[in-house]
Each structure stands twice: as structure tokens, then as C-alpha cells.
Write a protein that holds these residues in place. Structure first.
Motif, mmCIF file in Angstrom:
data_model
loop_
_atom_site.group_PDB
_atom_site.id
_atom_site.type_symbol
_atom_site.label_atom_id
_atom_site.label_comp_id
_atom_site.label_asym_id
_atom_site.label_seq_id
_atom_site.Cartn_x
_atom_site.Cartn_y
_atom_site.Cartn_z
ATOM 1 N N MET A 268 0.838 -1.187 0.000
ATOM 2 C CA MET A 268 0.000 0.000 0.000
ATOM 3 C C MET A 268 0.871 1.234 0.000
ATOM 4 S SD MET A 268 -2.734 1.190 2.857
ATOM 5 C CE MET A 268 -3.389 -0.457 2.905
ATOM 6 N N ASN A 269 0.574 2.164 -0.890
ATOM 7 C CA ASN A 269 1.371 3.371 -0.974
ATOM 8 C C ASN A 269 0.863 4.384 0.021
ATOM 9 O OD1 ASN A 269 2.631 5.815 -1.885
ATOM 10 N ND2 ASN A 269 3.116 4.670 -3.745
ATOM 11 N N LYS A 270 1.728 4.786 0.969
ATOM 12 C CA LYS A 270 1.303 5.705 2.015
ATOM 13 C C LYS A 270 0.858 7.055 1.465
ATOM 14 C CE LYS A 270 4.102 3.804 5.760
ATOM 15 N NZ LYS A 270 5.156 4.099 6.739
ATOM 16 N N THR B 177 -16.150 7.058 -10.763
ATOM 17 C CA THR B 177 -15.125 6.009 -10.789
ATOM 18 C C THR B 177 -13.754 6.688 -10.754
ATOM 19 O OG1 THR B 177 -16.546 4.574 -12.117
ATOM 20 C CG2 THR B 177 -14.202 4.032 -12.039
ATOM 21 N N PHE B 178 -12.907 6.224 -9.855
ATOM 22 C CA PHE B 178 -11.583 6.803 -9.684
ATOM 23 C C PHE B 178 -10.533 5.773 -10.061
ATOM 24 C CE2 PHE B 178 -14.454 8.763 -6.667
ATOM 25 C CZ PHE B 178 -14.248 10.119 -6.892
ATOM 26 N N CYS B 179 -9.445 6.250 -10.627
ATOM 27 C CA CYS B 179 -8.289 5.410 -10.949
ATOM 28 C C CYS B 179 -7.148 5.819 -10.029
ATOM 29 C CB CYS B 179 -7.899 5.582 -12.413
ATOM 30 S SG CYS B 179 -6.390 4.704 -12.868
ATOM 31 N N ILE B 180 -6.626 4.883 -9.274
ATOM 32 C CA ILE B 180 -5.515 5.139 -8.356
ATOM 33 C C ILE B 180 -4.278 4.428 -8.897
ATOM 34 C CG2 ILE B 180 -4.676 4.934 -5.990
ATOM 35 C CD1 ILE B 180 -7.534 4.903 -5.045
ATOM 36 N N MET B 181 -3.226 5.185 -9.106
ATOM 37 C CA MET B 181 -2.023 4.659 -9.733
ATOM 38 C C MET B 181 -1.121 3.941 -8.731
ATOM 39 S SD MET B 181 -2.746 5.665 -12.736
ATOM 40 C CE MET B 181 -1.230 5.149 -13.553
ATOM 41 N N GLU B 182 -0.336 3.015 -9.268
ATOM 42 C CA GLU B 182 0.677 2.286 -8.498
ATOM 43 C C GLU B 182 0.094 1.551 -7.291
ATOM 44 O OE1 GLU B 182 3.694 1.880 -9.621
ATOM 45 O OE2 GLU B 182 3.243 3.188 -11.326
ATOM 46 N N GLU B 183 -1.119 1.055 -7.427
ATOM 47 C CA GLU B 183 -1.743 0.279 -6.361
ATOM 48 C C GLU B 183 -2.326 -0.996 -6.948
ATOM 49 O OE1 GLU B 183 -1.391 0.771 -3.339
ATOM 50 O OE2 GLU B 183 -0.827 2.869 -3.150
ATOM 51 N N SER C 139 -11.705 -2.818 -9.211
ATOM 52 C CA SER C 139 -11.142 -3.809 -10.125
ATOM 53 C C SER C 139 -9.720 -3.414 -10.477
ATOM 54 C CB SER C 139 -11.981 -3.914 -11.408
ATOM 55 O OG SER C 139 -11.923 -2.694 -12.148
ATOM 56 N N ALA C 140 -8.941 -4.420 -10.826
ATOM 57 C CA ALA C 140 -7.605 -4.199 -11.367
ATOM 58 C C ALA C 140 -7.710 -4.462 -12.859
ATOM 59 C CB ALA C 140 -6.591 -5.130 -10.718
ATOM 60 N N PRO C 141 -7.599 -3.432 -13.698
ATOM 61 C CA PRO C 141 -7.848 -3.602 -15.134
ATOM 62 C C PRO C 141 -7.032 -4.711 -15.781
ATOM 63 C CG PRO C 141 -7.626 -1.279 -14.586
ATOM 64 C CD PRO C 141 -7.248 -2.036 -13.362
ATOM 65 N N HIS C 142 -5.752 -4.810 -15.403
ATOM 66 C CA HIS C 142 -4.899 -5.837 -15.992
ATOM 67 C C HIS C 142 -3.743 -6.118 -15.039
ATOM 68 C CE1 HIS C 142 -2.183 -7.861 -18.853
ATOM 69 N NE2 HIS C 142 -3.286 -8.140 -19.528
ATOM 70 N N PRO C 143 -3.322 -7.387 -14.919
ATOM 71 C CA PRO C 143 -2.223 -7.712 -13.993
ATOM 72 C C PRO C 143 -0.933 -6.960 -14.271
ATOM 73 C CG PRO C 143 -3.342 -9.712 -14.730
ATOM 74 C CD PRO C 143 -3.892 -8.589 -15.556
ATOM 75 N N SER C 144 -0.701 -6.577 -15.516
ATOM 76 C CA SER C 144 0.545 -5.886 -15.852
ATOM 77 C C SER C 144 0.453 -4.378 -15.637
ATOM 78 C CB SER C 144 0.925 -6.162 -17.313
ATOM 79 O OG SER C 144 -0.041 -5.607 -18.195
ATOM 80 N N GLU C 145 -0.724 -3.860 -15.290
ATOM 81 C CA GLU C 145 -0.900 -2.431 -15.068
ATOM 82 C C GLU C 145 -0.997 -2.152 -13.574
ATOM 83 O OE1 GLU C 145 -3.255 -0.679 -18.864
ATOM 84 O OE2 GLU C 145 -4.459 -1.867 -17.492
ATOM 85 N N LYS D 209 -2.388 -0.248 -11.358
ATOM 86 C CA LYS D 209 -3.439 0.705 -11.025
ATOM 87 C C LYS D 209 -4.722 -0.048 -10.724
ATOM 88 C CE LYS D 209 -4.827 1.496 -15.863
ATOM 89 N NZ LYS D 209 -4.977 2.506 -16.928
ATOM 90 N N ILE D 210 -5.629 0.616 -10.006
ATOM 91 C CA ILE D 210 -6.927 0.048 -9.697
ATOM 92 C C ILE D 210 -8.005 1.067 -10.033
ATOM 93 C CG2 ILE D 210 -6.133 -1.550 -7.906
ATOM 94 C CD1 ILE D 210 -7.013 0.526 -5.832
ATOM 95 N N HIS D 211 -9.197 0.574 -10.360
ATOM 96 C CA HIS D 211 -10.369 1.416 -10.575
ATOM 97 C C HIS D 211 -11.346 1.151 -9.437
ATOM 98 C CE1 HIS D 211 -9.682 1.595 -15.233
ATOM 99 N NE2 HIS D 211 -8.733 2.195 -14.541
ATOM 100 N N ILE D 212 -11.862 2.202 -8.839
ATOM 101 C CA ILE D 212 -12.807 2.043 -7.746
ATOM 102 C C ILE D 212 -14.054 2.890 -8.034
ATOM 103 C CG2 ILE D 212 -11.677 3.849 -6.344
ATOM 104 C CD1 ILE D 212 -12.482 1.983 -3.907
ATOM 105 N N ARG D 213 -15.218 2.248 -7.975
ATOM 106 C CA ARG D 213 -16.499 2.897 -8.269
ATOM 107 C C ARG D 213 -17.258 3.130 -6.968
ATOM 108 N NH1 ARG D 213 -19.308 5.795 -12.233
ATOM 109 N NH2 ARG D 213 -21.539 5.457 -11.967
ATOM 110 N N ILE D 214 -17.745 4.355 -6.802
ATOM 111 C CA ILE D 214 -18.480 4.724 -5.590
ATOM 112 C C ILE D 214 -19.813 5.362 -5.999
ATOM 113 C CG2 ILE D 214 -18.437 6.016 -3.427
ATOM 114 C CD1 ILE D 214 -15.387 6.159 -3.702
ATOM 115 N N GLN D 215 -20.901 4.895 -5.414
ATOM 116 C CA GLN D 215 -22.231 5.468 -5.635
ATOM 117 C C GLN D 215 -22.844 5.796 -4.274
ATOM 118 O OE1 GLN D 215 -22.984 2.604 -9.547
ATOM 119 N NE2 GLN D 215 -24.629 2.855 -8.053
#
Length: 202
Positions: free
Chosen positions: A1-3, A56-62, A86-92, A94-100
Motif C-alpha cells: 500500500m502506498n502511504k 469512478t476513480f483510478c488510483i495509480m501504483e496500487e 477492479s484491477a484492469p490488468h495484472p501488468s498495469e 493501477k486500480i479502478h474504484i467505483r463509488i455510488q
């Protein structure tokens, strides 16, 4: 986890270079971010509600380490209707997180609150761990010898303690079995018959 993700107040800012994608930058840098300044820490992806009640947010390096934990913390907020990641792809990286949200509340506020809560929880765990470590309040185990002889001795000790026989009985049975096999093998060996020696005529 990136602080650097946790404990940052995140606000959307306009960025014409990225078109409709809104970049989310931090305004409370409690930690040093490892990415270069030109790369955003996180960004908001297209498809959000006008009032930010769904985004939907994209968080890098996680990866899943933060994604699953962040989803869990966000869902503890009673104002959150849905949250998934979700993690779009194992080689990327980053994660995408959806909040409603319910009642038109801000999904960005929910994300910030969850990140702050995760930071506080992490600091509390680290503090409790360090206090316990300093006080020596933990079970101490000696380093075990993993050589063949040492492991074999420990296994025999456990076996004898559980009443499943002794090492002496095993060794005695092994010797008897070997002696029996040698006797059986000796019976199968037939002695070679030598040729009769003829006396030479003078």
C-alpha cells in the motif's frame, strides 16, 4: 500500500490536456509521492454523475492490497450505496474504484474520508505493534536447527510423546528385518561346483 494515497485530501481540478478526464490531485501531502510530478496520483474517470454522487476513480501504483481494503472501508460509510473495485490488468499498476452515494452526497468526500480512516487505522496498528515490541509482550521462539539430524530427532521426539513407538524399537525392527533378508538371500545362493581334478599320467 502506498502511504502517499492515504491521508491526502483529494480534489478534482480541470486539466485540458486530458480532455474529459478530470485529474485528482492531492492538497495534503503528508508523505512523499514516488511518481514524478507530471503523473497524477489518481484521476477521475469518465462516466461520473454531475453532482459527484457516483464516480469512478483510478488510483495509480496500487493493487488489490489497497483496493480491497479501501472498498471495505468505504462500505462502512452508511451514505454509500455501492462500492466496488477492479484491477484492469495484472501488468498495469493501477486500480479502478467505483463509488455510488445515497441522497446526492459526494463520492469524492466518501473516498477522502475512507483514506483518512485507513491512515488512522494503520497508524494505530503500527503504534500498538511498536509498543508491544518494545515491552517484549510477545511469544519468543528459538531459532530451530533444520539439519536432517535435528529435524529427525524432533520428529522422533513428537512420535514418542504421542505413544506411537520409540526410536529404539524402530531401529531394532529394522536390524531384524535386514538380518532376515540376508538369511533369505543366502539360501538362494547356490554354491558353485568345481570341476574334478584329473591326475596326470606319467
Amino acid at each position: 500500500m502506498n502511504k502517499s494515497v492515504m491521508g491526502h485530501e483529494m480534489t478534482p481540478v480541470d486539466n485540458s490536456d486530458e480532455g474529459k478526464v478530470t485529474v485528482v490531485r492531492t492538497t495534503r501531502p503528508n508523505f512523499t509521492w514516488c511518481l514524478p510530478p507530471e503523473r497524477p496520483l489518481a484521476k477521475q474517470l469518465p462516466g461520473n454523475a454531475a453532482d459527484m454522487s457516483a464516480a469512478t476513480f483510478c488510483i495509480m501504483e496500487e493493487d488489490h492490497t489497497l483496493g480491497n481494503l479501501l472498498r471495505w472501508m468505504i462500505m462502512k460509510n452508511p451514505a454509500v450505496e455501492f462500492c466496488g473495485y477492479s484491477a484492469p490488468h495484472p501488468s498495469e499498476a493501477k486500480i479502478h474504484i467505483r463509488i455510488q452515494m445515497y441522497d446526492g452526497k459526494s463520492s469524492l468526500d466518501a473516498l477522502n474520508e475512507a483514506l483518512d480512516n485507513l491512515e488512522n487505522m494503520t497508524l494505530a496498528i503500527v503504534s500498538a505493534y511498536e509498543e508491544s515490541l518494545a515491552a517484549g509482550d510477545y511469544e519468543k521462539k528459538e531459532d530451530l536447527d533444520y539439519s536432517f539430524e535435528a529435524v529427525n530427532d524432533r520428529l522422533w521426539a513428537e512420535k514418542e510423546a504421542s505413544g506411537r513407538g520409540t526410536r529404539e524399537d524402530f531401529e531394532q525392527e529394522k536390524r531384524e528385518k535386514k538380518e532376515e533378508e540376508e538369511r533369505e538371500a543366502a539360501k538362494l545362493v547356490k554354491p558353485k561346483k568345481g570341476k574334478p581334478i584329473k591326475a596326470e599320467k606319467k
